[in-house]
Design a protein around this motif. Structure first.
Motif: not given
Length: 120
Positions: A73-77, A83-91
């Motif tokens: 669970v920790t690894r997936l979080r 992934q969220v950070k990468e998506a924000e950076q891409k945006r």
């Protein structure tokens, strides 16, 4: 008289020995009963110890499984946060690129207008 006394003494001794034999037999029976009970208790204790060991092993396995699941669970979080950070950076990058393109378009429009004004 001596014969009668001897016979009486023999009968008395026979009854005394017979009573002792009955007591010995009763003690022997009690011993066998208690020994059987002890054997049953010993087997019961052994079965309980085996059951306790099995339960402890099961609990240990469950605890290990729980720990592994918590780690997963920790690894997936962490992965999701990445992934969220990468998506924000891409945006953000796309937004910057869009702004730069808009700026270039405005500059080109200004240049075109200036060209038109020079021509007139």
């Amino acid at each position: 008289v001596v014969t009668v006394l001897t016979l009486c003494l023999n009968v008395y001794q026979f009854k005394l020995i017979d009573g002792y034999l009955k007591d010995i037999q009763e003690l022997n029976d009690t011993h066998h009963t208690r020994h059987s009970e002890w054997e049953a208790d010993r087997h019961s204790v052994e079965e309980c110890q085996i059951e306790i060991h099995n339960k402890e092993s099961h609990m240990k396995n469950r605890e290990t499984e729980k720990t592994k699941l918590e780690q997963e669970v920790t690894r997936l979080r962490l992965l999701r946060e990445k992934q969220v950070k990468e998506a924000e950076q891409k945006r953000d990058q796309e937004e910057q690129q869009r702004q730069q393109e808009e700026l270039l378009r405005q500059q080109e429009e200004q240049q075109r207008q200036q060209e038109e004004q020079r021509i007139q």
